[in-house]
Design a protein around this motif. Structure first.
Motif, mmCIF file in Angstrom:
data_model
loop_
_atom_site.group_PDB
_atom_site.id
_atom_site.type_symbol
_atom_site.label_atom_id
_atom_site.label_comp_id
_atom_site.label_asym_id
_atom_site.label_seq_id
_atom_site.Cartn_x
_atom_site.Cartn_y
_atom_site.Cartn_z
ATOM 1 N N VAL A 180 15.495 4.513 8.907
ATOM 2 C CA VAL A 180 14.816 4.925 7.644
ATOM 3 C C VAL A 180 14.270 3.780 6.524
ATOM 4 O O VAL A 180 15.153 2.669 6.692
ATOM 5 C CB VAL A 180 15.223 5.958 6.624
ATOM 6 N N VAL A 181 13.460 3.483 6.786
ATOM 7 C CA VAL A 181 12.688 2.482 5.690
ATOM 8 C C VAL A 181 12.484 2.865 3.860
ATOM 9 O O VAL A 181 11.307 3.586 4.258
ATOM 10 C CB VAL A 181 11.799 1.381 5.913
ATOM 11 N N VAL A 182 13.202 2.468 2.405
ATOM 12 C CA VAL A 182 12.324 3.211 1.502
ATOM 13 C C VAL A 182 11.573 1.835 0.759
ATOM 14 O O VAL A 182 12.322 1.187 0.870
ATOM 15 C CB VAL A 182 13.251 3.679 1.286
ATOM 16 N N GLY A 183 9.855 1.630 -0.059
ATOM 17 C CA GLY A 183 9.603 1.072 -0.206
ATOM 18 C C GLY A 183 9.701 1.487 -1.708
ATOM 19 O O GLY A 183 8.729 2.661 -1.824
ATOM 20 N N ILE A 184 9.566 0.578 -2.940
ATOM 21 C CA ILE A 184 9.531 0.923 -4.294
ATOM 22 C C ILE A 184 8.493 0.434 -4.513
ATOM 23 O O ILE A 184 7.891 0.100 -4.380
ATOM 24 C CB ILE A 184 11.151 1.008 -5.479
ATOM 25 N N GLY A 185 7.431 1.707 -4.922
ATOM 26 C CA GLY A 185 5.516 1.272 -5.572
ATOM 27 C C GLY A 185 5.324 2.362 -6.068
ATOM 28 O O GLY A 185 5.236 3.566 -5.507
ATOM 29 N N ASN A 186 4.157 2.464 -6.397
ATOM 30 C CA ASN A 186 3.809 3.422 -7.620
ATOM 31 C C ASN A 186 1.947 2.921 -6.842
ATOM 32 O O ASN A 186 1.104 3.725 -6.101
ATOM 33 C CB ASN A 186 3.753 3.524 -8.848
ATOM 34 N N GLU A 211 8.947 -5.892 5.238
ATOM 35 C CA GLU A 211 9.899 -6.702 6.464
ATOM 36 C C GLU A 211 10.557 -5.788 7.228
ATOM 37 O O GLU A 211 10.974 -5.675 8.537
ATOM 38 C CB GLU A 211 9.977 -7.962 5.856
ATOM 39 N N ALA A 212 11.185 -5.020 6.696
ATOM 40 C CA ALA A 212 12.514 -3.876 7.435
ATOM 41 C C ALA A 212 11.336 -2.926 8.395
ATOM 42 O O ALA A 212 12.101 -2.806 8.969
ATOM 43 C CB ALA A 212 12.586 -3.917 5.824
ATOM 44 N N ALA A 213 10.491 -2.641 7.449
ATOM 45 C CA ALA A 213 9.643 -1.859 8.110
ATOM 46 C C ALA A 213 9.006 -2.248 9.687
ATOM 47 O O ALA A 213 8.810 -1.853 10.620
ATOM 48 C CB ALA A 213 8.260 -1.378 7.856
ATOM 49 N N ALA A 214 8.391 -3.632 9.354
ATOM 50 C CA ALA A 214 7.903 -4.715 10.895
ATOM 51 C C ALA A 214 9.203 -4.861 12.339
ATOM 52 O O ALA A 214 9.047 -4.891 13.297
ATOM 53 C CB ALA A 214 7.291 -5.638 10.648
ATOM 54 N N GLU A 224 4.614 -4.164 -1.634
ATOM 55 C CA GLU A 224 4.302 -5.088 -0.784
ATOM 56 C C GLU A 224 5.292 -6.007 -2.001
ATOM 57 O O GLU A 224 5.614 -7.249 -1.764
ATOM 58 C CB GLU A 224 3.381 -5.737 -1.169
ATOM 59 N N ARG A 225 5.478 -5.423 -3.519
ATOM 60 C CA ARG A 225 6.322 -6.501 -4.350
ATOM 61 C C ARG A 225 7.445 -5.813 -4.642
ATOM 62 O O ARG A 225 8.389 -7.008 -5.139
ATOM 63 C CB ARG A 225 5.395 -6.388 -5.968
ATOM 64 N N ASP A 226 8.157 -5.005 -3.662
ATOM 65 C CA ASP A 226 9.146 -4.814 -3.870
ATOM 66 C C ASP A 226 10.205 -5.963 -3.742
ATOM 67 O O ASP A 226 10.250 -6.090 -2.308
ATOM 68 C CB ASP A 226 9.344 -3.425 -2.727
ATOM 69 N N PRO A 227 10.477 -6.329 -4.094
ATOM 70 C CA PRO A 227 11.938 -7.428 -3.798
ATOM 71 C C PRO A 227 12.603 -6.939 -2.710
ATOM 72 O O PRO A 227 13.834 -8.057 -2.093
ATOM 73 C CB PRO A 227 12.649 -7.537 -4.691
ATOM 74 N N ALA A 228 12.400 -5.987 -2.461
ATOM 75 C CA ALA A 228 14.440 -5.705 -1.286
ATOM 76 C C ALA A 228 13.537 -6.227 0.044
ATOM 77 O O ALA A 228 14.008 -5.545 0.982
ATOM 78 C CB ALA A 228 14.445 -4.229 -0.799
#
Length: 214
Positions: free
Chosen positions: A160-166, A180-183, A172-176
């Motif tokens: 599971v990958v969680v990305g933060i953004g609205n 890259e984790a999804a790729a 793309e700006r999520d510092p986590a």
């Protein structure tokens, strides 16, 4: 593997879509083929009352392209990637309808049960969630739901990958670095380490196998 990517957001080319594109790129690098589907192109209606809307041959009578999605894309896939934004601390309504309507094809009264039930099982699965809240608990309910869904369907949940953004593309700006984790998950989708131990499971005390001497 043939990897089906289900983009469940009503907003096209948003943050969950960006996560899905990154996973697809990683999966292609690993030699997998990608079948990318926008769920809104196929699923319009929620589950109804099968007792009143089944056709005379007992097949589903809901008039959208769900059946084409199921037979042309879902069943032939070796792996399914579920990409969704967080909507009121759950999956999108359309993705929930996608799962609910499995019932129309897996119940004993369906003429398709013998084909659909085995066709849904034994696939690899991955989940991509876009969320505007960095609070860790925001997505835990949805992650747990996917754990149970894949358990029930006998699918191996590879990650599971969680990305933060609205705003569109903000993930793309999520510092986590969720893109890259999804790729990376896409590259490992075929062989990601999936375990589900029970008390009596035979296992060694090493998770990753024998140590390698330098």
């Amino acid at each position: 593997m043939k990897v089906l990517v289900l983009s469940a957001s009503p907003r096209r080319e948003g943050n969950s879509w960006a996560l899905a594109q990154s996973l697809a790129k990683g999966a292609e690098e690993a030699g997998h083929t990608i079948d990318f589907v926008q769920l809104s192109d196929y699923v319009e209606a929620p589950l109804g009352d099968c007792r009143s809307c089944r056709l005379s041959d007992r097949s589903c009578g809901i008039a959208d392209d769900y059946e084409r999605l199921l037979f042309d894309h879902v069943l032939p896939a070796d792996a399914i990637v579920y990409a969704t934004p967080l909507h009121f601390y759950g999956m999108t309504g359309r993705l929930k309808s996608f799962f609910d309507r499995f019932f129309c094809y897996t119940s004993a009264s369906s003429p398709h049960t013998g084909e659909v039930v085995p066709g849904l099982m034994h696939k690899r699965a991955a989940v991509l969630i876009s969320c505007e809240e960095s609070y860790r608990g925001a997505t835990l309910g949805l992650e747990a739901q996917f754990q149970e869904l894949t358990r029930y369907l006998r699918q191996d949940l590879a990650g599971v990958v969680v990305g933060i953004g609205n705003s569109r593309g903000e993930v793309e700006r999520d510092p986590a670095r969720p893109l890259e984790a999804a790729a990376d998950l896409g590259r490992r989708l075929g062989d990601a380490h999936v375990t589900d131990y029970r008390l009596d499971t035979d296992r060694s005390n090493r998770v990753w196998g024998p140590s390698v001497e330098a």
